[in-house]
Design a protein around this motif. Structure first.
Motif: not given
Length: 179
Positions: A152-179
């Motif tokens: 969830h991304m939003s301005n938390a109301g810090l930039n005024g009353k308009i705070n629409p927010g953005l909700n996302m589904h994200l899929f990733g590939i993680n690499w752990y070096p040195g394990k």
């Protein structure tokens, strides 16, 4: 496709700092993730980003790998909606709870900066934003994992009353070096 190639190059460049025994224990994971908005109000928003984590010394793990660990996560990527494309970057703490050899719950809050405040006709009311997320990391091997996060991304109301927010589904590939 060009964006994906750029993000893979960024992830590789970030991982170059992970060489050597001293830093390999602190840097990681590295990876890429991408996804889409949860609902239609964001005009089909999509995001792709490269990320890097720096492991902090505060962790509590059993010999079997169960417990909690902390890291600082840095991201750089692109957000698109409609015909608009812009930079998105973030920095913030992350907590991993579970077993780093199998499945972990991934929780975090970040400060984010957007390259523009309007995407696809939607006004996010400022380039300064906050991102909170909850996700799951599934470790396939000690150095490779797949991940999902609800973000969830939003301005938390810090930039005024308009705070629409953005909700996302994200899929990733993680690499752990040195394990």
């Amino acid at each position: 496709m060009r964006r994906i190639c750029c993000l893979v190059l960024i992830a590789i460049a970030l991982s170059l700092g992970a060489e050597g025994p001293a830093s390999a224990s602190n840097w990681g994971p590295f990876g890429v993730r991408g996804g889409f908005s949860v609902d239609g109000k964001d005009h089909g928003a999509q995001m792709i980003e490269a990320f890097a984590g720096y492991q902090l010394p505060w962790s509590l793990r059993s010999k079997g790998g169960w417990g909690i660990s902390t890291e600082v996560s840095l991201t750089a990527g692109a957000l698109s909606s409609g015909d608009d494309l812009g930079l998105v970057g973030s920095l913030g703490p992350v907590f991993a709870i579970g077993n780093h050899n199998s499945v972990e719950l991934d929780l975090g809050v970040s400060i984010a900066v957007l390259g523009r405040d309007r995407f696809g006709g939607r006004d996010y009311n400022g380039i300064e934003q906050f991102i909170s997320h909850a996700g799951v990391i599934y470790h396939l091997t000690p150095t490779f994992a797949l991940s999902y996060r609800f973000q969830h991304m939003s301005n938390a109301g810090l930039n005024g009353k308009i705070n629409p927010g953005l909700n996302m589904h994200l899929f990733g590939i993680n690499w752990y070096p040195g394990k």
